[in-house]
Design an enzyme around this catalytic site. Structure first.
Site, PDB file in Angstrom:
ATOM      1  CG  ASP A  13      -1.874  -1.189   1.212  1.00  0.00           C
ATOM      2  OD1 ASP A  13      -2.225  -1.655   0.118  1.00  0.00           O
ATOM      3  OD2 ASP A  13      -2.224  -1.660   2.309  1.00  0.00           O
ATOM      4  CE  LYS A  16       2.346  -2.482  -4.317  1.00  0.00           C
ATOM      5  NZ  LYS A  16       2.019  -2.085  -2.931  1.00  0.00           N
ATOM      6  CE  LYS A  18       0.474  10.316  -7.917  1.00  0.00           C
ATOM      7  NZ  LYS A  18       0.353  11.605  -7.262  1.00  0.00           N
ATOM      8  N   GLY A  40      -4.574  -4.373  -3.833  1.00  0.00           N
ATOM      9  CA  GLY A  40      -5.572  -3.334  -4.101  1.00  0.00           C
ATOM     10  C   GLY A  40      -4.789  -2.108  -4.515  1.00  0.00           C
ATOM     11  CG  HIS A  41      -1.985  -2.189  -7.003  1.00  0.00           C
ATOM     12  ND1 HIS A  41      -1.009  -2.700  -7.829  1.00  0.00           N
ATOM     13  CD2 HIS A  41      -1.752  -2.731  -5.785  1.00  0.00           C
ATOM     14  CE1 HIS A  41      -0.238  -3.528  -7.129  1.00  0.00           C
ATOM     15  NE2 HIS A  41      -0.671  -3.567  -5.899  1.00  0.00           N
ATOM     16  CD  GLN A 220       0.680  -8.992  -2.565  1.00  0.00           C
ATOM     17  OE1 GLN A 220       1.340  -9.695  -3.321  1.00  0.00           O
ATOM     18  NE2 GLN A 220      -0.552  -8.652  -2.860  1.00  0.00           N
ATOM     19  CB  THR A 235       1.829 -12.166   0.753  1.00  0.00           C
ATOM     20  OG1 THR A 235       0.796 -12.699  -0.076  1.00  0.00           O
ATOM     21  CG2 THR A 235       3.059 -11.822  -0.092  1.00  0.00           C
ATOM     22  CB  THR A 297      -9.746  -6.306   3.657  1.00  0.00           C
ATOM     23  OG1 THR A 297      -8.653  -5.501   4.144  1.00  0.00           O
ATOM     24  CG2 THR A 297      -9.188  -7.540   2.979  1.00  0.00           C
ATOM     25  CE  LYS A 327      -1.470   7.966   1.407  1.00  0.00           C
ATOM     26  NZ  LYS A 327      -2.456   6.877   1.632  1.00  0.00           N
ATOM     27  CB  SER A 409       3.398  10.783  -4.881  1.00  0.00           C
ATOM     28  OG  SER A 409       1.998  10.798  -4.927  1.00  0.00           O
TER      29      SER A 409
HETATM   30  P1  GDP Z   1      -0.823   0.290  -3.550  1.00  0.00           P
HETATM   31  O1  GDP Z   1      -1.402  -0.979  -3.055  1.00  0.00           O
HETATM   32  O2  GDP Z   1       0.646   0.384  -3.297  1.00  0.00           O
HETATM   33  O3  GDP Z   1      -1.152   0.569  -4.995  1.00  0.00           O
HETATM   34  O4  GDP Z   1      -1.503   1.458  -2.693  1.00  0.00           O
HETATM   35  P2  GDP Z   1      -3.058   1.578  -2.324  1.00  0.00           P
HETATM   36  O5  GDP Z   1      -3.807   2.013  -3.528  1.00  0.00           O
HETATM   37  O6  GDP Z   1      -3.531   0.378  -1.604  1.00  0.00           O
HETATM   38  O7  GDP Z   1      -3.008   2.722  -1.218  1.00  0.00           O
HETATM   39  C1  GDP Z   1      -2.472   3.969  -1.483  1.00  0.00           C
HETATM   40  C2  GDP Z   1      -3.565   5.018  -1.200  1.00  0.00           C
HETATM   41  O8  GDP Z   1      -2.968   6.291  -1.155  1.00  0.00           O
HETATM   42  C3  GDP Z   1      -4.600   5.108  -2.318  1.00  0.00           C
HETATM   43  O9  GDP Z   1      -5.829   5.515  -1.761  1.00  0.00           O
HETATM   44  C4  GDP Z   1      -4.039   6.205  -3.221  1.00  0.00           C
HETATM   45  O10 GDP Z   1      -5.057   6.877  -3.968  1.00  0.00           O
HETATM   46  C5  GDP Z   1      -3.441   7.115  -2.200  1.00  0.00           C
HETATM   47  N1  GDP Z   1      -2.253   7.880  -2.643  1.00  0.00           N
HETATM   48  C6  GDP Z   1      -1.254   7.507  -3.490  1.00  0.00           C
HETATM   49  N2  GDP Z   1      -0.300   8.453  -3.530  1.00  0.00           N
HETATM   50  C7  GDP Z   1      -0.709   9.443  -2.700  1.00  0.00           C
HETATM   51  C8  GDP Z   1      -0.136  10.678  -2.275  1.00  0.00           C
HETATM   52  O11 GDP Z   1       0.946  11.072  -2.679  1.00  0.00           O
HETATM   53  N3  GDP Z   1      -0.859  11.418  -1.373  1.00  0.00           N
HETATM   54  C9  GDP Z   1      -2.051  11.032  -0.876  1.00  0.00           C
HETATM   55  N4  GDP Z   1      -2.656  11.805   0.007  1.00  0.00           N
HETATM   56  N5  GDP Z   1      -2.619   9.861  -1.241  1.00  0.00           N
HETATM   57  C10 GDP Z   1      -1.950   9.087  -2.143  1.00  0.00           C
HETATM   58  P1  IMO Z   2      -0.951  -4.228  -2.247  1.00  0.00           P
HETATM   59  O1  IMO Z   2      -0.494  -4.820  -3.548  1.00  0.00           O
HETATM   60  C1  IMO Z   2      -0.962  -4.595   2.108  1.00  0.00           C
HETATM   61  C2  IMO Z   2      -1.022  -8.647   3.758  1.00  0.00           C
HETATM   62  C3  IMO Z   2      -2.260  -9.114   4.498  1.00  0.00           C
HETATM   63  C4  IMO Z   2      -1.658 -10.083   5.492  1.00  0.00           C
HETATM   64  C5  IMO Z   2      -0.537 -10.743   4.670  1.00  0.00           C
HETATM   65  C6  IMO Z   2      -0.914 -12.080   4.043  1.00  0.00           C
HETATM   66  O2  IMO Z   2      -2.245  -3.515  -2.311  1.00  0.00           O
HETATM   67  O3  IMO Z   2       0.144  -3.445  -1.607  1.00  0.00           O
HETATM   68  P2  IMO Z   2      -2.456 -12.745   1.970  1.00  0.00           P
HETATM   69  O4  IMO Z   2      -3.922 -12.515   1.729  1.00  0.00           O
HETATM   70  O5  IMO Z   2      -1.568 -12.173   0.934  1.00  0.00           O
HETATM   71  O6  IMO Z   2      -2.153 -14.183   2.244  1.00  0.00           O
HETATM   72  O7  IMO Z   2      -2.160 -11.966   3.354  1.00  0.00           O
HETATM   73  O8  IMO Z   2      -0.206  -9.816   3.642  1.00  0.00           O
HETATM   74  N1  IMO Z   2      -1.252  -8.145   2.378  1.00  0.00           N
HETATM   75  C7  IMO Z   2      -1.188  -6.853   2.034  1.00  0.00           C
HETATM   76  N2  IMO Z   2      -0.988  -5.748   2.773  1.00  0.00           N
HETATM   77  N3  IMO Z   2      -1.075  -4.487   0.760  1.00  0.00           N
HETATM   78  C8  IMO Z   2      -1.252  -5.578   0.005  1.00  0.00           C
HETATM   79  O9  IMO Z   2      -1.252  -5.537  -1.343  1.00  0.00           O
HETATM   80  C9  IMO Z   2      -1.347  -6.832   0.638  1.00  0.00           C
HETATM   81  N4  IMO Z   2      -1.542  -8.090   0.187  1.00  0.00           N
HETATM   82  C10 IMO Z   2      -1.463  -8.882   1.266  1.00  0.00           C
HETATM   83  O10 IMO Z   2      -2.903  -8.024   5.127  1.00  0.00           O
HETATM   84  O11 IMO Z   2      -1.053  -9.381   6.532  1.00  0.00           O
HETATM   85 MG    MG Z   3      -2.936  -1.648  -1.817  1.00  0.00          MG
END
Ligand code: GDP
Ligand code: IMO
Ligand code: MG
Length: 421
Positions: A13, A16, A18, A40-41, A220, A235, A297, A327, A409
Site C-alpha cells: 500500500d 504503487k 498511482k 488493491g492498487h 504487496q 504473503t 478489505t 504521501k 507524490s
Molecule cells: P498500492 O497498493 O501500493 O497501490 O496502494 P493503495 O492504492 O492500496 O493505497 C495507497 C492510497 O494512497 C490510495 O488511496 C491512493 O489513492 C493514495 N495515494 C497515493 N499516492 C498518494 C499521495 O501522494 N498522497 C495522498 N494523500 N494519497 C496518495
Molecule cells: P498491495 O499490492 C498490504 C497482507 C495481508 C496479510 C498478509 C498475508 O495492495 O500493496 P495474503 O492474503 O496475501 O495471504 O495476506 O499480507 N497483504 C497486504 N498488505 N497491501 C497488500 O497488497 C497486501 N496483500 C497482502 O494483510 O497481513
Molecule cells: Mg494496496
C-alpha cells in the site's frame, strides 16, 4: 531505458498503483508477476477512483498490453468482475494476456484459508492466496491452461471431493457453487481467447529485444515477501525483484530501472511485528490524514513513523535504482516528524533488519526528530515549491538511503506528482 519495475519497499500500500499508472502511459506491456487479488492498487483519473486487484494499474491506458504473469494466482470470478467493472465505469476493454502457467484460485481456496485459520492467525486478506500457492507447491493445483481442457470440470469435482476428506467438518466446502464457477470460467474463455494464454518468457524477452517498453508492477511489499519478509506474517509470493524472474520469466538483470515505492511514513495491515507502530494520537492522525484503510478489505491500516532499518534492507534486497516517495502531503500539519534510524534490543544497537519476526518484535525503535511544516503542499509543482522543512526531509532521506528520489507524490491525482530531474 525501456524496462522498469515498481516495487513496494514496506508492507504494501505504498502507492504503487498511482506510480504505475503514471509511468505506463506510453508503455507497450505492463506485467503483474506475483500475488493476485490480495492486491488493491488505487488509480485516480479525471473520472474518479478505480481499484485494481488482478489487473495491472496500466489498464486505463488502452494502447498498453497487460499481462497477468505465471507467478500470479488468478481468481476467474474476481477477474471477470474486474473486467466488467472496467467496461461499465470506463468503457475500457484492456488488451489482456494471461500467463499459461499462472495458478487458478478456485472457490474452495478462500474456504480452505478460513479452515486453516490463516485469516485469524496471520490476518490474511481472505482471497485464497495462501492455499492456492500451497497447491502449486504440492503440485496439485490448476493452472490457467487447464481451464481450456475438456476434462477441467471432472478434475475440479474430483479434487473437491478429495479435499473434503481432509476436514472433520467440511460443510463450508459443501456449499461451494460449482456450476456458477463453471459458468464464469466459460465467460472468461470468451473474454480472453486461447490465443492470449501465453508463454510469457519468450513473449516478453522478444518485446524487450525489440526495444519495446515493458513495466513490471509488483504487488504487496518487500517486507511481506515469503522468503525475506517477517515470516510467518507474510504473503505467499515474492513481491521482490527476484519474483520477476520466476513470476514473469524475465531475468531481473534485464530490468534497468528498479523503482522502490516508499510511503513517507509506515503502514501495515494484518498481523506481525511493526516496530514503529503508533497506537496513540500520531497513528490515528496518520490514518485519518492519509485515509489509511485497506483497498481490498477496508481494514484500518496500522500507522507510524518511517522505519529506515526496514527500508534500507528493502532497497538493498531489490538493488533499487530510484525511489518514488509517496504521501508526503499527509505529513503536513505535524509539529515534528520522527524517523526511526535504528533499533535497540537488550541494550544493543541494531542497524540490520532482523531475519525473524520474534527478534523484530523485541526491537525498540530509536528516533531522530525533524521540524514539521504547516503548509498544504498538495499543489506544489517542484521541490523548490515545498517548505524548507519538507525539502529538508526529502534531502535527508535521499542521503541516508543513498538512492536517488526521482518522484515525489503529494496527492492521489496524477497531477499531484513532482518529477525530480
Ligand atoms: P498500492 O497498493 O501500493 O497501490 O496502494 P493503495 O492504492 O492500496 O493505497 C495507497 C492510497 O494512497 C490510495 O488511496 C491512493 O489513492 C493514495 N495515494 C497515493 N499516492 C498518494 C499521495 O501522494 N498522497 C495522498 N494523500 N494519497 C496518495
Ligand atoms: P498491495 O499490492 C498490504 C497482507 C495481508 C496479510 C498478509 C498475508 O495492495 O500493496 P495474503 O492474503 O496475501 O495471504 O495476506 O499480507 N497483504 C497486504 N498488505 N497491501 C497488500 O497488497 C497486501 N496483500 C497482502 O494483510 O497481513
Ligand atoms: Mg494496496
Amino acid at each position: 531505458m525501456n524496462t522498469l519495475t515498481i516495487i513496494g519497499s514496506q508492507w504494501g500500500d505504498e502507492g504503487k498503483g498511482k506510480i504505475a499508472d503514471m509511468l505506463s502511459e506510453d508503455a507497450d506491456w505492463v506485467v503483474r508477476y506475483n500475488g493476485g487479488p490480495n492486491a488493491g492498487h488505487t488509480v485516480v483519473d479525471d473520472t474518479g477512483e478505480f481499484k485494481f486487484h488482478h489487473l495491472p494499474s496500466a489498464s486505463l491506458h488502452e494502447d498498453c498490453r497487460v499481462l497477468l504473469g505465471p507467478g500470479m494466482v488468478i481468481n476467474p470470478i474476481g477477474l471477470v468482475e474486474e473486467l466488467d467493472q472496467l467496461q461499465e465505469k470506463r468503457a475500457i476493454e484492456p488488451d489482456i494476456f494471461l500467463g499459461a502457467r499462472a495458478h487458478v484460485i478456485t472457490p474452495y481456496h478462500p474456504v480452505v484459508e478460513v479452515l486453516e485459520k490463516a485469516k485469524e492467525e496471520v490476518g490474511t486478506t481472505g482471497r485464497g492466496i495462501g492455499p492456492t500457492y500451497e497447491d502449486k507447491a504440492a503440485r496439485s493445483g490448476f493452472r490457467i491452461n487447464d481451464l481450456f481442457r475438456s476434462d477441467f470440470e471432472d478434475r475440479f469435482r474430483d479434487r473437491l471431493e478429495k479435499l473434503k476428506e481432509r476436514w472433520d467438518d467440511p460443510s463450508d466446502l459443501d456449499r461451494i457453487e460449482e456450476d456458477r464457477f463453471f459458468d464464469v470460467v466459460d465467460r472468461l474463455r470468451d473474454m480472453v481467447s486461447e490465443a492470449k494464454i501465453v508463454n510469457s518468457s519468450p513473449v516478453l524477452n522478444k518485446a524487450i529485444d525489440e526495444g519495446k517498453s515493458v513495466i513490471f508492477e509488483g504487488a504487496q511489499g518487500t517486507l511481506l515477501d515469503i522468503d525475506f519478509g517477517t515470516y510467518p506474517y507474510v504473503t505467499s509470493s515474492n513481491p521482490t525483484v527476484g519474483g520477476i524472474g520466476t513470476g514473469a520469466g524475465v531475468s531481473p538483470t534485464r530490468v534497468e530501472r528498479r523503482i522502490g515505492v516508499v510511503k513517507a511514513y509506515t503502514t501495515r495491515v494484518g498481523k506481525g511485528p511493526m516496530p514503529t507502530e503508533d497506537e496513540g494520537d500520531l497513528g490515528e492522525r496518520l490514518r485519518d490524514n492519509g485515509d489509511e484503510y485497506g483497498a481490498t478489505t477496508g481494514r484500518p491500516r496500522r500507522c507510524g513513523p518511517l522505519d529506515l532499518v526496514g527500508l534500507k534492507f528493502a532497497l538493498d534486497l531489490n538493488d533499487m535504482t530510484e525511489i518514488a516517495l509517496t504521501k508526503l502531503d499527509v505529513l503536513s500539519g505535524f509539529d515534528e516528524i520522527k524517523v526511526a534510524s535504528h533499533y535497540m534490543k537488550d541494550g544493543e544497537k541494531i542497524t540490520e533488519f532482523p531475519s525473524t519476526a520474534e527478534e523484530l518484535s523485541e526491537c525498540e525503535p530509536s528516533y531522530i526528530t525533524f521540524e514539521g511544516w504547516d503548509e498544504d503542499i498538495s499543489h506544489a509543482s517542484s521541490l523548490e515549491d515545498l517548505p524548507s522543512e519538507a525539502q529538508g526531509y526529502v534531502d535527508f532521506l535521499e542521503k541516508e538511503l543513498d538512492v536517488p528520489i526521482s518522484i515525489v507524490s503529494i496527492g492521489k491525482k496524477r497531477s499531484q506528482t513532482i518529477m525530480v530531474d
